[in-house]
Design a protein around this motif. Structure first.
Motif, PDB file in Angstrom:
ATOM      1  N   SER A 162      47.407  22.967  10.208  1.00 33.34           N
ATOM      2  CA  SER A 162      47.426  22.939  11.673  1.00 33.34           C
ATOM      3  C   SER A 162      47.399  21.473  12.089  1.00 33.34           C
ATOM      4  O   SER A 162      46.347  20.820  12.051  1.00 33.34           O
ATOM      5  CB  SER A 162      46.220  23.681  12.264  1.00 33.34           C
ATOM      6  OG  SER A 162      46.225  23.599  13.680  1.00 33.34           O
ATOM      7  N   LEU A 165      44.779  20.540  14.465  1.00 35.70           N
ATOM      8  CA  LEU A 165      43.485  21.215  14.238  1.00 35.70           C
ATOM      9  C   LEU A 165      43.194  22.137  15.423  1.00 35.70           C
ATOM     10  O   LEU A 165      42.143  22.063  16.060  1.00 35.70           O
ATOM     11  CB  LEU A 165      42.342  20.209  14.052  1.00 35.70           C
ATOM     12  CG  LEU A 165      42.541  19.075  13.050  1.00 35.70           C
ATOM     13  CD1 LEU A 165      41.215  18.345  12.814  1.00 35.70           C
ATOM     14  CD2 LEU A 165      43.104  19.559  11.729  1.00 35.70           C
ATOM     15  N   LEU A 174      40.672  30.380   8.035  1.00 36.87           N
ATOM     16  CA  LEU A 174      39.631  29.507   7.479  1.00 36.87           C
ATOM     17  C   LEU A 174      38.250  30.135   7.616  1.00 36.87           C
ATOM     18  O   LEU A 174      37.421  30.068   6.699  1.00 36.87           O
ATOM     19  CB  LEU A 174      39.678  28.146   8.180  1.00 36.87           C
ATOM     20  CG  LEU A 174      40.914  27.291   7.909  1.00 36.87           C
ATOM     21  CD1 LEU A 174      40.961  26.103   8.869  1.00 36.87           C
ATOM     22  CD2 LEU A 174      40.947  26.797   6.462  1.00 36.87           C
ATOM     23  N   LEU A 188      41.884  22.447   4.794  1.00 40.87           N
ATOM     24  CA  LEU A 188      42.509  22.249   6.098  1.00 40.87           C
ATOM     25  C   LEU A 188      43.338  20.974   6.052  1.00 40.87           C
ATOM     26  O   LEU A 188      42.831  19.907   5.709  1.00 40.87           O
ATOM     27  CB  LEU A 188      41.459  22.136   7.206  1.00 40.87           C
ATOM     28  CG  LEU A 188      41.974  21.739   8.602  1.00 40.87           C
ATOM     29  CD1 LEU A 188      43.023  22.717   9.114  1.00 40.87           C
ATOM     30  CD2 LEU A 188      40.809  21.616   9.586  1.00 40.87           C
ATOM     31  N   VAL A 213      35.678  23.580  11.546  1.00 37.87           N
ATOM     32  CA  VAL A 213      35.792  22.281  10.876  1.00 37.87           C
ATOM     33  C   VAL A 213      34.415  21.756  10.478  1.00 37.87           C
ATOM     34  O   VAL A 213      34.236  21.229   9.368  1.00 37.87           O
ATOM     35  CB  VAL A 213      36.526  21.270  11.784  1.00 37.87           C
ATOM     36  CG1 VAL A 213      36.446  19.858  11.198  1.00 37.87           C
ATOM     37  CG2 VAL A 213      37.980  21.670  11.966  1.00 37.87           C
ATOM     38  N   LEU A 227      39.044  18.715   3.540  1.00 35.53           N
ATOM     39  CA  LEU A 227      39.732  18.328   4.777  1.00 35.53           C
ATOM     40  C   LEU A 227      40.670  17.175   4.463  1.00 35.53           C
ATOM     41  O   LEU A 227      40.229  16.128   3.977  1.00 35.53           O
ATOM     42  CB  LEU A 227      38.733  17.890   5.857  1.00 35.53           C
ATOM     43  CG  LEU A 227      38.152  18.992   6.755  1.00 35.53           C
ATOM     44  CD1 LEU A 227      37.097  19.785   5.974  1.00 35.53           C
ATOM     45  CD2 LEU A 227      37.541  18.398   8.009  1.00 35.53           C
ATOM     46  N   ASN A 229      43.016  15.098   6.594  1.00 35.05           N
ATOM     47  CA  ASN A 229      43.414  14.892   7.995  1.00 35.05           C
ATOM     48  C   ASN A 229      43.593  13.411   8.337  1.00 35.05           C
ATOM     49  O   ASN A 229      42.904  12.864   9.193  1.00 35.05           O
ATOM     50  CB  ASN A 229      42.383  15.535   8.937  1.00 35.05           C
ATOM     51  CG  ASN A 229      40.983  14.981   8.760  1.00 35.05           C
ATOM     52  OD1 ASN A 229      40.563  14.645   7.659  1.00 35.05           O
ATOM     53  ND2 ASN A 229      40.249  14.877   9.854  1.00 35.05           N
TER      54      ASN A 229
END
Length: 577
Positions: A162, A165, A174, A188, A213, A227, A229
């Protein structure tokens, strides 16, 4: 530090939704200026960490996390029994999940290994080729889709993609993983800092994306979730995560999975240097692609000219490069308010060898006819010299077949172009006939690393090129104001919120008035009713606010000035006088 990184630059927006200062005037740029701006934006993906407040793609912490995740993948590759790796996303993210999962399954099949990858896309396989935005908002659908794919599995590595997010579909998946930590390891992948995850309660749920998250961050400390990101900077067209977000998604997944495959089957260690070198190879891919800037600009100009006069752009592709063409074409409808016929793509072989979950969808209508035969039968007879056709292929494809298709197209129209990838040392004399049939041929030569890595470079390069063509063509058509999507379809909660923010930014009216104007445009009335129709809702709402016109009067404005950029610009200039 870049301007968009400053604390007071659009502070209420996450990075993925900010406007990029580099492209502020893209709506007034000629084709070569558009390509130059896109090049500058794409280069931001690889910028260094010096002075930055965000995690970077090439940063040490990011590389370390990628190495750890590659190690998890390696374990499943070595012991695949009762295990699965699932890639999931919405829109472009889901399409790239399909592309990557299919590619690495084929690699396993070639080695006679168990195929361990699966993909999920919100909206099912129809969403591979057309806009299916509404399912993005359904976390229950996401959870049920994941549960079905993983039935009977005892070990699941789930990678939810995503870019902002923000997708409830992925959040539901998730959350489901987090409830069953003995089976599921959630990952993620996105491009905002964790604290910028959407913090709005998801309808029907007790959680927000941000709360998911936070739970993942707590588990990440013990290696039970991941994560990934990094920030890649704002998109060239604000919020259009199909561009840098999509490119970075493809790069990250391929670097992680390539490292895992090498470790599992070639006894190569997963090292910091190896991961970083692979990322640098992609950086070089971007540089090589844009070194052909003039040729890319010529393609953009040709496509823009076709769209401006109400004509069409068609991609005819081969192999996985055709999949990138299909992905690019599918994104134009929701991004630019385009008709699906405006930019279409077709693949040699159609669904044969595509390896999508649901097989052929051709029976569902013309939009899902993706074979070259569908183009020849249904589209080519309607084309003339004002339309644009682009061949997309590599030296490893059947060049004789490419030439046959080129001859067929030239019998009907002359505005034919080609994008061709080849490795250094390949025989190029076989291209002479194709070059003679095309107005222009963009040939990109590449060094010769391992064949699969070379294919990944060709794919990324093709994605960058076609993103430039479709985006640039719609900019030239007037579908962009400054660097904002003006004719975006408001088909889910993310796009609804984006539309309100855009109307508020350009009109300077309070949020409540902007929301009211947007709803009136959606419902096509000056007094709100319950009947929804559709239409160019963002331009209508904005023109209504800027001019005080009724919706019918605003519609008349768009009829008189169909270039949305100019209609909005004229209304704003009158407001500012």
């Amino acid at each position: 530090m870049h301007e968009w990184e400053l604390p007071d630059y659009e502070p209420s927006l996450p990075v993925s939704e900010k406007s990029n200062p580099l492209t502020r005037d893209i709506d007034r740029a000629p084709a070569d200026g558009i390509v130059r701006m896109l090049q500058s934006c794409d280069a931001e993906m690889f910028r260094g960490e010096t002075g930055s407040t965000y995690q970077m793609l090439l940063g040490d912490e990011m590389v370390k996390t990628m190495m750890e995740l590659a190690g998890k993948v390696e374990l499943i590759l070595k012991e695949p029994q009762d295990s699965i790796i699932v890639l999931s996303g919405c829109g472009t993210s889901g399409r790239l999940a399909f592309l990557v999962a299919s590619s690495f399954n084929r690699a396993l099949k070639e080695m006679r290994r168990s195929e361990v990858y699966s993909y999920i896309i919100a909206g099912g396989d129809r969403a591979l080729f057309s806009s299916q935005e509404a399912p993005e908002d359904d976390p229950q659908l996401g959870m049920l889709s994941l549960k079905k794919v993983c039935e009977g599995k005892k070990r699941v590595l789930f990678i939810g993609i995503s870019c902002g997010l923000s997708a409830p579909f992925v959040a539901g998946q998730l959350d489901f993983c987090l409830q069953q930590p003995d089976v599921y390891t959630p990952v993620l992948l996105g491009f905002n800092p964790a604290h910028q995850a959407r913090n709005e309660l998801i309808p029907g749920c007790t959680f927000t994306f941000l709360s998911v998250v936070r739970r993942m961050q707590a588990l990440a400390k013990s290696g039970k979730s991941f994560l990934i990101n990094p920030s890649v900077g704002p998109e060239a067209i604000s919020g259009s995560s199909r561009m840098k977000g999509g490119s970075a998604t493809k790069m990250l997944l391929e670097v992680i999975l390539c490292a895992a495959h090498a470790a599992a089957f070639s006894r190569a260690y997963i090292t910091h240097q190896g991961v970083l070198q692979h990322l640098r190879a992609y950086e070089q891919t971007v540089e090589v692609t844009y070194s052909h800037r003039d040729a890319v600009a010529a393609l953009v100009a040709a496509a823009g000219k076709s769209l401006l006069c109400g004509k069409h752009v068609c991609y005819l592709g081969w192999g996985s490069l055709a999949v990138l063409a299909l992905i690019d074409a599918s994104e134009c409808e929701p991004t630019f308010g385009a008709a699906y016929e405006d930019i279409q793509a077709f693949r040699s072989g159609g669904y044969r060898g595509l390896d999508n979950n649901e097989g052929s969808l051709a029976w569902q209508g013309a939009q899902f006819g993706i074979a070259h035969e569908d183009f020849v039968r249904g589209v080519l007879p309607t084309l003339d010299d004002q339309d644009t056709v682009v061949l997309v292929y590599a030296q490893s494809d059947d060049v004789k077949e490419v030439a046959d298709v080129a001859r067929t197209v030239r019998q009907k129209m002359s505005n034919l172009h080609a994008v061709h990838h080849r490795a250094d040392g390949d025989d190029h004399t076989s291209q002479d006939e194709i070059k003679g049939l095309c107005v222009s041929t963009l040939t990109i030569s590449w060094p010769s690393p391992s064949s699969r890595n070379l294919l990944h470079m060709w794919e990324l390069s093709t994605k960058l090129l076609l993103n430039a063509v479709s985006t640039g063509a719609h900019v030239l058509k007037g579908k962009i104001y400054q660097n904002h999507m003006m004719d975006v379809q408001v088909t889910n909660s993310k796009l609804y919120r984006r539309a309100i923010r855009l109307i508020q930014k350009l009109s300077s009216h309070p949020e409540c008035r902007c929301q009211e104007a947007l709803l009136k445009a959606i419902y096509q009335v000056d007094l709100l009713t319950e009947d929804m129709t559709g239409g160019q809702v963002v331009p209508l709402a904005l023109l209504s606010l800027l001019t005080g016109f009724s919706l019918k009067e605003a519609e008349s404005c768009l009829e008189l000035q169909p270039i949305i950029r100019d209609a909005v610009g004229a209304a704003m200039s009158k407001t500012l006088v």
